[in-house]
Design an enzyme around this catalytic site. Structure first.
Site, PDB file in Angstrom:
ATOM      1  N   HIS A  97      25.353  21.428   5.621  1.00 16.27           N
ATOM      2  CA  HIS A  97      24.651  20.979   6.172  1.00 16.27           C
ATOM      3  C   HIS A  97      23.873  22.789   5.948  1.00 16.27           C
ATOM      4  CE1 HIS A  97      26.140  18.434   9.282  1.00 16.27           C
ATOM      5  NE2 HIS A  97      24.796  18.252   9.501  1.00 16.27           N
ATOM      6  N   ASP A 163      24.116  26.238  18.165  1.00 14.64           N
ATOM      7  CA  ASP A 163      23.959  25.424  19.194  1.00 14.64           C
ATOM      8  C   ASP A 163      24.227  23.783  18.658  1.00 14.64           C
ATOM      9  OD1 ASP A 163      22.122  26.838  19.576  1.00 14.64           O
ATOM     10  OD2 ASP A 163      20.100  26.024  18.655  1.00 14.64           O
ATOM     11  N   GLU A 277      18.163  30.927  25.161  1.00 14.60           N
ATOM     12  CA  GLU A 277      17.205  31.178  24.056  1.00 14.60           C
ATOM     13  C   GLU A 277      16.023  30.592  24.546  1.00 14.60           C
ATOM     14  OE1 GLU A 277      19.122  28.245  21.092  1.00 14.60           O
ATOM     15  OE2 GLU A 277      20.854  29.128  21.233  1.00 14.60           O
TER      16      GLU A 277
HETATM   17  P1  FAD Z   1      27.818  24.446   3.470  1.00 16.56           P
HETATM   18  O1  FAD Z   1      26.039  24.350   3.755  1.00 16.56           O
HETATM   19  O2  FAD Z   1      28.771  23.646   2.991  1.00 16.56           O
HETATM   20  O3  FAD Z   1      27.823  26.431   3.268  1.00 16.56           O
HETATM   21  C1  FAD Z   1      27.460  27.252   3.332  1.00 16.56           C
HETATM   22  C2  FAD Z   1      27.496  27.903   2.065  1.00 16.56           C
HETATM   23  O4  FAD Z   1      28.487  28.983   2.621  1.00 16.56           O
HETATM   24  C3  FAD Z   1      27.251  27.696   0.408  1.00 16.56           C
HETATM   25  O5  FAD Z   1      26.781  28.541   0.027  1.00 16.56           O
HETATM   26  C4  FAD Z   1      29.228  27.748   0.452  1.00 16.56           C
HETATM   27  O6  FAD Z   1      29.309  27.415  -0.819  1.00 16.56           O
HETATM   28  C5  FAD Z   1      29.445  28.414   1.730  1.00 16.56           C
HETATM   29  N1  FAD Z   1      30.480  28.283   1.829  1.00 16.56           N
HETATM   30  C6  FAD Z   1      30.466  26.626   2.858  1.00 16.56           C
HETATM   31  N2  FAD Z   1      32.247  27.356   3.216  1.00 16.56           N
HETATM   32  C7  FAD Z   1      32.539  28.646   2.599  1.00 16.56           C
HETATM   33  C8  FAD Z   1      33.992  28.881   3.570  1.00 16.56           C
HETATM   34  N3  FAD Z   1      34.943  28.606   3.916  1.00 16.56           N
HETATM   35  N4  FAD Z   1      34.205  29.758   2.573  1.00 16.56           N
HETATM   36  C9  FAD Z   1      33.312  30.869   1.550  1.00 16.56           C
HETATM   37  N5  FAD Z   1      31.327  29.963   1.656  1.00 16.56           N
HETATM   38  C10 FAD Z   1      31.335  29.055   2.127  1.00 16.56           C
HETATM   39  N6  FAD Z   1      23.626  27.779  12.396  1.00 16.56           N
HETATM   40  C11 FAD Z   1      23.578  29.099  13.365  1.00 16.56           C
HETATM   41  O7  FAD Z   1      23.616  30.281  12.527  1.00 16.56           O
HETATM   42  N7  FAD Z   1      22.960  28.541  14.547  1.00 16.56           N
HETATM   43  C12 FAD Z   1      22.771  27.709  14.883  1.00 16.56           C
HETATM   44  O8  FAD Z   1      22.619  27.170  15.501  1.00 16.56           O
HETATM   45  C13 FAD Z   1      22.945  26.507  13.905  1.00 16.56           C
HETATM   46  N8  FAD Z   1      22.674  25.305  13.836  1.00 16.56           N
HETATM   47  C14 FAD Z   1      22.517  24.571  13.031  1.00 16.56           C
HETATM   48  C15 FAD Z   1      21.912  22.431  13.373  1.00 16.56           C
HETATM   49  C16 FAD Z   1      21.532  21.829  12.181  1.00 16.56           C
HETATM   50  C17 FAD Z   1      21.654  20.288  12.785  1.00 16.56           C
HETATM   51  C18 FAD Z   1      22.231  22.316  10.967  1.00 16.56           C
HETATM   52  C19 FAD Z   1      22.122  21.294  10.067  1.00 16.56           C
HETATM   53  C20 FAD Z   1      22.637  23.460  10.583  1.00 16.56           C
HETATM   54  C21 FAD Z   1      22.599  24.572  11.945  1.00 16.56           C
HETATM   55  N9  FAD Z   1      22.879  26.005  11.238  1.00 16.56           N
HETATM   56  C22 FAD Z   1      23.185  26.811  12.680  1.00 16.56           C
HETATM   57  C23 FAD Z   1      22.287  26.840  10.278  1.00 16.56           C
HETATM   58  C24 FAD Z   1      24.072  26.322   8.944  1.00 16.56           C
HETATM   59  O9  FAD Z   1      24.827  27.328   9.978  1.00 16.56           O
HETATM   60  C25 FAD Z   1      24.188  26.459   8.135  1.00 16.56           C
HETATM   61  O10 FAD Z   1      23.403  25.537   7.712  1.00 16.56           O
HETATM   62  C26 FAD Z   1      25.692  27.041   7.375  1.00 16.56           C
HETATM   63  O11 FAD Z   1      25.549  26.832   6.639  1.00 16.56           O
HETATM   64  C27 FAD Z   1      27.010  26.019   7.758  1.00 16.56           C
HETATM   65  O12 FAD Z   1      27.344  24.738   7.407  1.00 16.56           O
HETATM   66  P2  FAD Z   1      28.309  24.361   6.571  1.00 16.56           P
HETATM   67  O13 FAD Z   1      29.675  24.581   7.890  1.00 16.56           O
HETATM   68  O14 FAD Z   1      27.842  22.885   6.234  1.00 16.56           O
HETATM   69  O15 FAD Z   1      28.061  25.142   5.843  1.00 16.56           O
END
Ligand code: FAD
Length: 525
Positions: A97, A163, A277
């Site tokens: 994400h 969120d 917020e």
């Molecule tokens: P990924 O996108 O898969 O990974 C993010 C990063 O972390 C990459 O560099 C990856 O290599 C690394 N990573 C993944 N897993 C691990 C792990 N287990 N250990 C170490 N590194 C790891 N963020 C907020 O803070 N507040 C919000 O309200 C919020 N709302 C969002 C709403 C939407 C619709 C979206 C798309 C994103 C939102 N985000 C929000 C952002 C979100 O926190 C980031 O996208 C975050 O990266 C989490 O997504 P993911 O779990 O898919 O991680």
């Protein structure tokens, strides 16, 4: 008998070919003779899925995708790479994400974290409800929505939420995890008690504030640079049953921010809201945007549009706030709500209320996601820009960005703007906040959707103009979910923390294998 033998051997060879992936050109051949090799996929179908992310702004294929069954599998993969003559990058991927390729591993291996949760006899979400300080142990791959479901079965829940709940525990903890509860409880990273981490040398380490604390603080907000989080222990609190959820409209930004800051302080003399917020709706979006939303009916939006044109304001600002309650304290909640609203200066009569379950409230973006998906505008490029802006400059920011740069633009998407208390952030963690002396800073999230690829360059120019404006006006903004294309950018971002971050990188990931998509370290440190 011959036929049976022929069928059996062809079945076995199909099974074997599924178990043993074809070596990938860019990876060492002996990787494919390890015990974990059957969990590595090199086919184009697998690598294509791991080649981009929610943002769709960057595309780069890995050589392979790894589906670990256990954290030890991840350790084996990383150890192999770290000790190889030709080390390759490794990126854990939560749900992908991110929006700038942060979970990609060009030329290396993407670790599909969701495989950890699959087919396990031992569940990877374990709630410890009995003691005075309840907690949950959640796998790094787990979705927050599943953590919520599991903890609610015990009448408990984590205190801080993003969120959107279809994000992974490891993914948000690698950033910070912010939302409307963070003003009171800090970001999600401030609510973690212990982590299991696989470092960039393939070591499996348990860490906390007291044990291996440097790795603990490094990994929280660590952008995946120091290790893969495979388990997090997160504090829990009793969960409410219901939520009174309000939006209050303002046409004047100074009144809006004054009220927001009142609500996140203890100055109301009341316990106050549990969630605060805010949003900014540019005037043009009343004309060009959707005519109703999951929160606002068509009639509400028409009233708000009239308010905007009557006041001549460039934007309407909303405080979004929520008060938790259980059925047996509904009356006292009503009184508290009224007393609180009486202290605020929103536009008279412009309060919009919903009453929902706790689950419905926390999972509210799910509904927006379905609306956007059915309109075909969820899976589009997302050139998002998230900034932390010091309180003392938020009106200058509003003036220069919303009232000037974006005055005549109407990008599709939403803008969030809400304050947090800086003292709820632990500066020992890698996540950064503005260094100015302000005790409050604002999260300003410009969550754009490019409805076609042609919109991307213009939105990118708009984002750059915002950053340039902050530079020129001397507004010290810190990017949240940051993206820089040069190490200089990162040095500036981390400021005085940079030297320590480089040292921790040299200790925990000396070959710079992990999460290369962040583009912080491109070669061994
Ligand atoms: P990924 O996108 O898969 O990974 C993010 C990063 O972390 C990459 O560099 C990856 O290599 C690394 N990573 C993944 N897993 C691990 C792990 N287990 N250990 C170490 N590194 C790891 N963020 C907020 O803070 N507040 C919000 O309200 C919020 N709302 C969002 C709403 C939407 C619709 C979206 C798309 C994103 C939102 N985000 C929000 C952002 C979100 O926190 C980031 O996208 C975050 O990266 C989490 O997504 P993911 O779990 O898919 O991680």
């Amino acid at each position: 008998c011959f036929l049976a033998f022929a069928i059996l051997s062809s079945v076995l060879s199909v099974v074997a070919s599924q178990l043993r992936p074809l070596p990938a050109a860019g990876l060492p051949d002996d990787l494919f003779s390890l015990g974990i090799a059957p969990r590595i996929r090199t086919d184009r179908n697998s690598t294509a899925k791991a080649s981009t992310d929610f943002g769709q702004m960057v595309k780069a294929a890995p050589e392979a995708v790894f589906h670990p069954a256990t954290p030890a599998d991840i350790a084996e993969l990383i150890r192999f790479s770290a000790s190889s003559a030709a080390p390759f990058p490794v990126a854990p991927r939560g749900e992908g994400h991110s929006w700038r390729g942060q979970a990609l591993a060009p030329g290396g291996v993407v670790v599909d974290m969701s495989s950890l949760g699959r087919g396990h006899r031992a569940p990877r979400i374990n709630v410890s409800a009995a003691g005075a300080e309840p907690f949950v142990d959640a796998g790094g791959e787990q979705l927050w929505v599943d953590v919520l479901r599991a903890t609610l079965r015990h009448g408990l829940a984590p205190r801080v939420w993003t969120d959107y709940l279809r994000l992974t525990v490891g993914g948000t903890l690698s950033n910070a995890g912010i939302g409307g509860q963070a003003f009171r409880h800090g970001p999600q990273i401030a609510n973690v008690q212990e982590l299991d981490v696989v470092t960039g040398t393939g070591e499996m380490v348990t860490c906390s504030r007291d044990v291996n604390s440097d790795l603990f603080f490094a990994a929280l907000g660590g952008l995946g640079q120091f290790g893969v989080i495979t388990r997090a222990r997160i504090r829990l609190a009793p969960a409410p049953k219901r939520v009174r959820w309000v939006r209050l409209a303002y046409s004047d930004v100074a009144t809006f921010t004054k009220d927001q800051e009142l609500l996140i302080s203890n100055r109301t003399g009341l316990i106050g809201f549990d969630y605060v917020e805010g949003q900014v709706q540019l005037n043009r979006s009343f004309i060009e945007g959707p005519k109703s939303t999951p929160f606002f009916s068509g009639t509400d939006l028409a009233r708000l549009a009239r308010l905007a044109s009557r006041t001549g304001s460039v934007a309407i600002y909303y405080i979004e706030a929520a008060m938790y309650y259980t059925e047996d304290n509904a009356i006292s909640m009503d009184k508290k709500m009224k007393a609180l609203l009486d202290q605020l200066s929103f536009e008279k009569g412009f309060v919009f209320t919903k009453d929902v379950t706790f689950m419905q409230f926390l999972d509210r973006v799910r509904e927006e996601e379905s609306v956007l998906r059915s309109a075909g505008v969820w899976e589009v490029p997302h050139p998002w820009l998230n900034l932390f802006v010091p309180r003392s400059r938020i009106l200058d920011f509003d003036n220069g960005v919303f009232k000037a740069l974006l005055k005549d633009a109407n990008p599709a998407g939403i803008i969030l703007m809400y304050p947090m208390n800086k003292d709820m952030w632990d500066d020992r963690m890698t996540a950064v906040t503005p260094t100015m002396n302000d005790d409050v800073f604002y999260a300003v999230s410009m969550l754009w959707s490019a409805l076609s690829m042609d919109d991307v360059p213009q939105l990118e120019r708009g984002n750059k103009a915002v950053l340039d404006f902050c530079d020129q006006a001397g507004i010290e903004c810190k990017q949240y979910l940051p993206h820089y294309t040069s190490q200089d950018g990162w040095r500036q971002h981390f400021g005085t923390k940079w030297r320590q971050i480089a040292e921790l990188k040299a200790r925990y990931d000396p070959q710079a294998l992990l999460s290369p998509g962040q583009r912080i370290f491109s070669k061994p440190v």
